[in-house]
Design an enzyme around this catalytic site. Structure first.
Site, PDB file in Angstrom:
ATOM      1  N   ALA A 164      -2.525   2.703  -4.877  1.00 42.08           N
ATOM      2  CA  ALA A 164      -2.823   3.836  -4.082  1.00 42.08           C
ATOM      3  C   ALA A 164      -4.325   3.963  -3.729  1.00 42.08           C
ATOM      4  O   ALA A 164      -4.911   3.772  -2.724  1.00 42.08           O
ATOM      5  CB  ALA A 164      -2.058   5.013  -4.609  1.00 42.08           C
ATOM      6  N   GLU A 165      -5.090   4.397  -4.982  1.00 47.33           N
ATOM      7  CA  GLU A 165      -6.465   4.567  -5.000  1.00 47.33           C
ATOM      8  C   GLU A 165      -7.008   3.914  -5.893  1.00 47.33           C
ATOM      9  O   GLU A 165      -7.156   4.237  -7.217  1.00 47.33           O
ATOM     10  CB  GLU A 165      -6.617   6.170  -5.228  1.00 47.33           C
ATOM     11  N   VAL A 166      -7.574   2.670  -5.644  1.00 53.21           N
ATOM     12  CA  VAL A 166      -8.395   1.728  -6.578  1.00 53.21           C
ATOM     13  C   VAL A 166      -9.584   1.581  -5.967  1.00 53.21           C
ATOM     14  O   VAL A 166      -9.826   1.086  -4.989  1.00 53.21           O
ATOM     15  CB  VAL A 166      -7.308   0.372  -6.479  1.00 53.21           C
TER      16      VAL A 166
ATOM     17  N   THR B  39     -12.635  -0.195  -5.292  1.00 51.33           N
ATOM     18  CA  THR B  39     -12.846  -1.795  -4.724  1.00 51.33           C
ATOM     19  C   THR B  39     -14.094  -1.563  -3.904  1.00 51.33           C
ATOM     20  O   THR B  39     -14.197  -0.795  -3.218  1.00 51.33           O
ATOM     21  CB  THR B  39     -11.555  -2.523  -4.385  1.00 51.33           C
TER      22      THR B  39
ATOM     23  N   TYR C   2      -1.880  -0.975   9.965  1.00 54.22           N
ATOM     24  CA  TYR C   2      -1.734  -1.310   8.787  1.00 54.22           C
ATOM     25  C   TYR C   2      -0.579  -0.848   8.203  1.00 54.22           C
ATOM     26  O   TYR C   2       0.219  -1.254   7.177  1.00 54.22           O
ATOM     27  CB  TYR C   2      -3.145  -0.383   8.062  1.00 54.22           C
TER      28      TYR C   2
ATOM     29  N   SER D 269       0.959  -1.129   0.022  1.00 55.18           N
ATOM     30  CA  SER D 269       0.068  -0.094   0.185  1.00 55.18           C
ATOM     31  C   SER D 269       0.743   1.212   0.072  1.00 55.18           C
ATOM     32  O   SER D 269       1.895   1.148   0.753  1.00 55.18           O
ATOM     33  CB  SER D 269      -0.961  -0.051   1.372  1.00 55.18           C
TER      34      SER D 269
HETATM   35  P1  NAP Z   1     -11.430  -5.728  -0.761  1.00 56.46           P
HETATM   36  O1  NAP Z   1     -12.183  -5.095  -1.756  1.00 56.46           O
HETATM   37  O2  NAP Z   1     -11.890  -5.917   0.592  1.00 56.46           O
HETATM   38  O3  NAP Z   1     -11.157  -7.474  -1.129  1.00 56.46           O
HETATM   39  C1  NAP Z   1     -10.224  -7.949  -0.337  1.00 56.46           C
HETATM   40  C2  NAP Z   1     -10.674  -9.610  -0.287  1.00 56.46           C
HETATM   41  O4  NAP Z   1      -9.968 -10.033   0.764  1.00 56.46           O
HETATM   42  C3  NAP Z   1     -11.996  -9.674   0.293  1.00 56.46           C
HETATM   43  O5  NAP Z   1     -12.847 -10.858  -0.242  1.00 56.46           O
HETATM   44  C4  NAP Z   1     -11.765  -9.995   1.771  1.00 56.46           C
HETATM   45  O6  NAP Z   1     -12.776 -10.492   2.573  1.00 56.46           O
HETATM   46  C5  NAP Z   1     -10.591 -10.694   1.709  1.00 56.46           C
HETATM   47  N1  NAP Z   1      -9.890 -11.050   3.090  1.00 56.46           N
HETATM   48  C6  NAP Z   1      -9.666  -9.716   3.563  1.00 56.46           C
HETATM   49  N2  NAP Z   1      -8.653 -10.370   4.632  1.00 56.46           N
HETATM   50  C7  NAP Z   1      -8.853 -11.689   4.758  1.00 56.46           C
HETATM   51  C8  NAP Z   1      -8.494 -12.631   5.780  1.00 56.46           C
HETATM   52  N3  NAP Z   1      -7.974 -12.324   6.890  1.00 56.46           N
HETATM   53  N4  NAP Z   1      -9.124 -13.981   5.445  1.00 56.46           N
HETATM   54  C9  NAP Z   1      -9.785 -14.402   4.211  1.00 56.46           C
HETATM   55  N5  NAP Z   1      -9.970 -13.273   3.350  1.00 56.46           N
HETATM   56  C10 NAP Z   1      -9.638 -12.061   3.729  1.00 56.46           C
HETATM   57  O7  NAP Z   1     -10.060  -5.145  -0.967  1.00 56.46           O
HETATM   58  P2  NAP Z   1      -9.004  -4.392  -1.913  1.00 56.46           P
HETATM   59  O8  NAP Z   1      -9.188  -3.119  -1.998  1.00 56.46           O
HETATM   60  O9  NAP Z   1      -9.198  -5.234  -3.187  1.00 56.46           O
HETATM   61  O10 NAP Z   1      -7.684  -4.563  -1.369  1.00 56.46           O
HETATM   62  C11 NAP Z   1      -6.843  -5.539  -1.792  1.00 56.46           C
HETATM   63  C12 NAP Z   1      -5.396  -5.331  -1.279  1.00 56.46           C
HETATM   64  O11 NAP Z   1      -4.916  -3.999  -1.854  1.00 56.46           O
HETATM   65  C13 NAP Z   1      -5.062  -5.169   0.404  1.00 56.46           C
HETATM   66  O12 NAP Z   1      -3.750  -5.930   0.689  1.00 56.46           O
HETATM   67  C14 NAP Z   1      -5.045  -3.753   0.412  1.00 56.46           C
HETATM   68  O13 NAP Z   1      -4.374  -3.307   1.509  1.00 56.46           O
HETATM   69  C15 NAP Z   1      -4.293  -3.200  -0.790  1.00 56.46           C
HETATM   70  N6  NAP Z   1      -4.737  -1.780  -1.253  1.00 56.46           N
HETATM   71  C16 NAP Z   1      -5.877  -1.461  -1.788  1.00 56.46           C
HETATM   72  C17 NAP Z   1      -6.061  -0.145  -1.865  1.00 56.46           C
HETATM   73  C18 NAP Z   1      -7.190   0.253  -2.646  1.00 56.46           C
HETATM   74  O14 NAP Z   1      -7.254   1.479  -3.021  1.00 56.46           O
HETATM   75  N7  NAP Z   1      -8.171  -0.306  -2.995  1.00 56.46           N
HETATM   76  C19 NAP Z   1      -4.820   0.829  -1.950  1.00 56.46           C
HETATM   77  C20 NAP Z   1      -3.728   0.343  -1.281  1.00 56.46           C
HETATM   78  C21 NAP Z   1      -3.668  -0.990  -0.939  1.00 56.46           C
HETATM   79  P3  NAP Z   1     -13.896  -9.673   3.118  1.00 56.46           P
HETATM   80  O15 NAP Z   1     -15.096  -9.071   2.119  1.00 56.46           O
HETATM   81  O16 NAP Z   1     -14.789 -10.825   4.151  1.00 56.46           O
HETATM   82  O17 NAP Z   1     -13.321  -8.408   4.059  1.00 56.46           O
END
Ligand code: NAP
Length: 262
Positions: free
Chosen positions: A186-188, A190, A155, A142
């Site tokens: 950074a900013e995705v 989701t 985090y 991140s």
């Molecule tokens: P998301 O939309 O919440 O998708 C993450 C998936 O992982 C969800 O299905 C979630 O389940 C599952 N998950 C999380 N913790 C878990 C666990 N302990 N055991 C099993 N499954 C788990 O998140 P995302 O935005 O795609 O993020 C994915 C990665 O990108 C993360 O590491 C996040 O820190 C990183 N990131 C995202 C952004 C952004 O802008 N979106 C920015 C920086 C970094 P639940 O729905 O049950 O929680």
């Protein structure tokens, strides 16, 4: 460009939603088979049927990754089903807002468990198979690890450690030709981001204040744009790339704040 992923097998943690879902889809579209590890059975089933409808090869394992036994279940299932693991994508995580002032030691530790420990556990458990395949690991980090965000110590600590482990594992795994890299979003847009933006009093204004500072296109990064970088880093097309921290963010983290291309 042919990424030569046909017939390869990848584990994607959190592969049912958001960035993980895009990664599992892009890998399948490149001819790979994917094992999704996720804790929500309905989300897993939904993503699996999306992939299967397109004729892709995929499985899902219900796993709460904060439990070591569940991580083991994922790796064992993959090995028993496919007899190979060509790559691991450590992606599951949550920006859980455990700050210095508003947090406490117990919640800080839980945050590390949600965001860091399973990255190690999954890599540790998959290592024997990765040694055989000379596979690759891609971690999803991140921007918070590079810039800070405020009010999210757990985090930030976890994501900072992931950057450090990327270099550490890249060195340790050189003798096995296993490459290790991290992709930093950074900013995705989701499901996780959508619920985070709702924590602000005026989510729409907050979102606009963020996107207008993203230099390339004044827009959010698409999950597929993260996924494409991950697929490249898993493939032998990046065969001399290891220990790298790739920031896929339209220039948000590093470009000059004073630029104005409007
Ligand atoms: P998301 O939309 O919440 O998708 C993450 C998936 O992982 C969800 O299905 C979630 O389940 C599952 N998950 C999380 N913790 C878990 C666990 N302990 N055991 C099993 N499954 C788990 O998140 P995302 O935005 O795609 O993020 C994915 C990665 O990108 C993360 O590491 C996040 O820190 C990183 N990131 C995202 C952004 C952004 O802008 N979106 C920015 C920086 C970094 P639940 O729905 O049950 O929680």
């Amino acid at each position: 460009m042919d990424l030569h992923l046909n017939g390869k097998v990848f584990i994607v943690t959190g592969g049912a939603k958001g960035i993980g879902a895009a990664i599992s889809e892009v890998l399948c579209a490149e001819g790979a088979a994917v094992v999704i590890a996720g804790r929500n059975a309905a989300d897993n089933a939904h993503q699996l049927s999306t992939l299967k409808e397109k004729g892709y090869t995929a499985w899902a394992v219900e796993a709460e990754l904060t439990r070591v036994d569940d991580c083991k279940k994922v790796v064992d299932f993959t090995w028993q089903t496919c007899q190979r693991i060509d790559g691991l994508v450590n992606n599951a995580g949550v920006n859980d807002g455990v700050g210095l002032e508003n947090g406490d030691p117990e919640r800080f530790m839980q945050s590390l468990q949600k965001n860091l420990l399973h990255y190690y556990v999954m890599a540790h458990l998959a290592l024997p198979a990765l040694k055989q395949s000379r596979g690759a690991i891609v971690n999803i980090g991140s921007k918070v690890s590079l810039t800070g965000q405020g009010h999210t110590s757990g985090y930030a600590a976890a994501k900072g450690a992931i950057n450090a482990l990327t270099r550490e594992w890249a060195v340790e795994l050189l003798p096995y030709d296993i490459r290790v890299n991290t992709v930093i979003p950074a900013e995705v847009w989701t499901p996780l981001y959508a619920s985070w933006i709702q924590t602000f009093p005026d989510p729409e204004t907050k979102l606009a204040s963020i996107t207008r500072h993203i230099p390339l296109g004044k827009r959010m990064t698409k999950p597929e744009e993260i996924a494409d970088m991950v697929a490249f880093l898993l493939s032998d097309r990046s065969s001399h790339t290891t220990g790298q921290i790739m920031v896929v963010d339209g220039g948000y983290t590093h470009l000059d704040r004073a630029i104005d291309v409007s």
